[in-house]
Motif scaffolding. Structure first.
Motif, PDB file in Angstrom:
ATOM      1  N   GLN A   1      -9.419   4.184  -2.306  1.00 34.36           N
ATOM      2  CA  GLN A   1     -10.261   3.674  -1.230  1.00 34.36           C
ATOM      3  C   GLN A   1      -9.938   2.216  -0.904  1.00 34.36           C
ATOM      4  O   GLN A   1      -9.949   1.815   0.266  1.00 34.36           O
ATOM      5  N   GLU A   2      -9.627   1.424  -1.912  1.00 31.67           N
ATOM      6  CA  GLU A   2      -9.257   0.031  -1.664  1.00 31.67           C
ATOM      7  C   GLU A   2      -7.968  -0.056  -0.859  1.00 31.67           C
ATOM      8  O   GLU A   2      -7.842  -0.890   0.057  1.00 31.67           O
ATOM      9  N   TYR A   3      -7.005   0.792  -1.182  1.00 35.85           N
ATOM     10  CA  TYR A   3      -5.770   0.816  -0.408  1.00 35.85           C
ATOM     11  C   TYR A   3      -6.034   1.282   1.025  1.00 35.85           C
ATOM     12  O   TYR A   3      -5.413   0.784   1.977  1.00 35.85           O
ATOM     13  N   ASN A   4      -6.959   2.242   1.200  1.00 36.17           N
ATOM     14  CA  ASN A   4      -7.302   2.694   2.547  1.00 36.17           C
ATOM     15  C   ASN A   4      -7.920   1.560   3.365  1.00 36.17           C
ATOM     16  O   ASN A   4      -7.621   1.405   4.559  1.00 36.17           O
ATOM     17  N   GLN A   5      -8.770   0.782   2.754  1.00 37.45           N
ATOM     18  CA  GLN A   5      -9.387  -0.337   3.449  1.00 37.45           C
ATOM     19  C   GLN A   5      -8.359  -1.378   3.863  1.00 37.45           C
ATOM     20  O   GLN A   5      -8.453  -1.979   4.944  1.00 37.45           O
ATOM     21  N   LEU A   6      -7.363  -1.604   3.001  1.00 39.91           N
ATOM     22  CA  LEU A   6      -6.301  -2.544   3.363  1.00 39.91           C
ATOM     23  C   LEU A   6      -5.454  -2.005   4.509  1.00 39.91           C
ATOM     24  O   LEU A   6      -5.104  -2.746   5.435  1.00 39.91           O
ATOM     25  N   ASP A   7      -5.124  -0.716   4.458  1.00 40.10           N
ATOM     26  CA  ASP A   7      -4.330  -0.126   5.534  1.00 40.10           C
ATOM     27  C   ASP A   7      -5.043  -0.209   6.875  1.00 40.10           C
ATOM     28  O   ASP A   7      -4.407  -0.327   7.926  1.00 40.10           O
ATOM     29  N   ALA A   8      -6.361  -0.152   6.845  1.00 42.81           N
ATOM     30  CA  ALA A   8      -7.139  -0.216   8.088  1.00 42.81           C
ATOM     31  C   ALA A   8      -7.036  -1.575   8.767  1.00 42.81           C
ATOM     32  O   ALA A   8      -7.309  -1.693   9.962  1.00 42.81           O
ATOM     33  N   THR A   9      -6.639  -2.601   8.023  1.00 48.02           N
ATOM     34  CA  THR A   9      -6.523  -3.944   8.593  1.00 48.02           C
ATOM     35  C   THR A   9      -5.127  -4.228   9.145  1.00 48.02           C
ATOM     36  O   THR A   9      -4.889  -5.323   9.649  1.00 48.02           O
TER      37      THR A   9
ATOM     38  N   THR B   1       0.798  -1.219   0.000  1.00 46.39           N
ATOM     39  CA  THR B   1       0.000   0.000   0.000  1.00 46.39           C
ATOM     40  C   THR B   1       0.832   1.271   0.000  1.00 46.39           C
ATOM     41  O   THR B   1       0.260   2.356   0.005  1.00 46.39           O
TER      42      THR B   1
ATOM     43  N   LYS C   1       0.039   4.059  -2.526  1.00 52.01           N
ATOM     44  CA  LYS C   1      -1.157   4.906  -2.419  1.00 52.01           C
ATOM     45  C   LYS C   1      -0.840   6.400  -2.429  1.00 52.01           C
ATOM     46  O   LYS C   1      -1.525   7.161  -3.131  1.00 52.01           O
TER      47      LYS C   1
END
Length: 280
Positions: A257-265, A208, A211
């Motif tokens: 947004q997909e990268y943000n969702q991955l970073d959140a995990t 990520t 991003k």
């Protein structure tokens, strides 16, 4: 891929700035024998006018050499023998878990151009550490604080599989992998080293840290698009409509947004699933 070409000069400078920084780092290695942290972030730029220093008489030749070295390492398994050769098709199969997240960040160690014959040799273990350092990435990114989806290591020279596994185990605790792909490593060993070096390492990582590059690209584009700058040139092309710009922006925003969702995990605990067992 996402945005129509609006301002070639700004886009070119944005893409190639990392390669100019790498050339400066190589000069430090050649002149001092080691890569220090004394390089200023804007050492390759003069003033806000954006003109490049005359430090490099032919900087694009040096940049092309870096890209050529990377391609030579990527294709080494096709041209030479090795104990663990890797087909190029395996890169996309193993490193791209989702179709839209197919942007791979590359690193190369040792960093050198074809004209740099005084680059000091690098020991094997520090070379693996360099591959995950921001100083050796071919874009402006810091992988240490990002989330890995998968990573490929392509080694050339007299390196054993045990050396490769030892360094992966040594580096794993400091790298953040997605919980569902903790063993997402792809490795390749080619017995023929590059000319002038005992061994080299190329790394391709899907993570990520790419991003911020897309975020900055979107911001630069929006500053021009709000003023309709250069828009009339693009609309003269057959088949190009203004809706293409909004669709491109939607696609780019969805990717971010997909990268943000991955970073959140990244802070989620990693579950230790048992390995598959064969019933007898």
């Amino acid at each position: 891929q996402f945005l129509p070409r609006t301002d070639f000069r700004k886009t070119q400078k944005f893409i190639l700035l990392s390669l100019f920084d790498i050339i400066s780092k190589i000069d430090l290695v050649v002149n001092s024998g080691k890569l220090g942290k004394i390089m200023k972030p804007k050492s390759l730029l003069t003033s806000s006018a954006g003109t490049f220093k005359k430090q490099h008489k032919r900087p694009f030749d040096a940049m092309n050499n870096i890209v050529a070295n990377l391609m030579l390492n990527l294709t080494s398994s096709l041209r030479f023998e090795g104990s663990l050769n890797m087909d190029i098709n395996e890169i996309s199969i193993n490193l791209v878990p989702f179709p839209q997240l197919h942007y791979l960040v590359s690193s190369l160690t040792p960093l050198y151009t074809l004209a740099d014959i005084n680059v000091p040799p690098r020991r094997l273990d520090p070379m693996f550490s360099d591959a995950f350092s921001k100083d050796y990435q071919l874009i402006q990114a810091d992988p240490k604080h990002s989330l890995y989806l998968a990573c490929a290591l392509m080694v050339r020279g007299n390196v054993q599989i045990s050396d490769l596994r030892r360094n992966i185990e040594r580096l794993k605790p400091s790298l953040h992998f997605v919980s569902w792909n903790q063993e997402g490593w792809k490795t390749s060993l080619c017995s023929v080293p590059p000319v002038g070096h005992s061994h080299s390492l190329s790394a391709l990582a899907n993570h990520t840290c790419v991003k911020p590059t897309f975020v900055e690209l979107r911001e630069r584009f929006m500053r021009l698009y709000k003023k309709k700058a250069h828009l009339h040139h693009c609309l003269q092309v057959e088949g190009m409509e203004e809706s293409c710009f909004t669709e491109a922006m939607s696609s780019l925003s969805a990717l971010i947004q997909e990268y943000n969702q991955l970073d959140a995990t990244k802070s989620m605990p990693v579950e230790d699933f048992p390995r598959l067992r064969v019933a007898v």
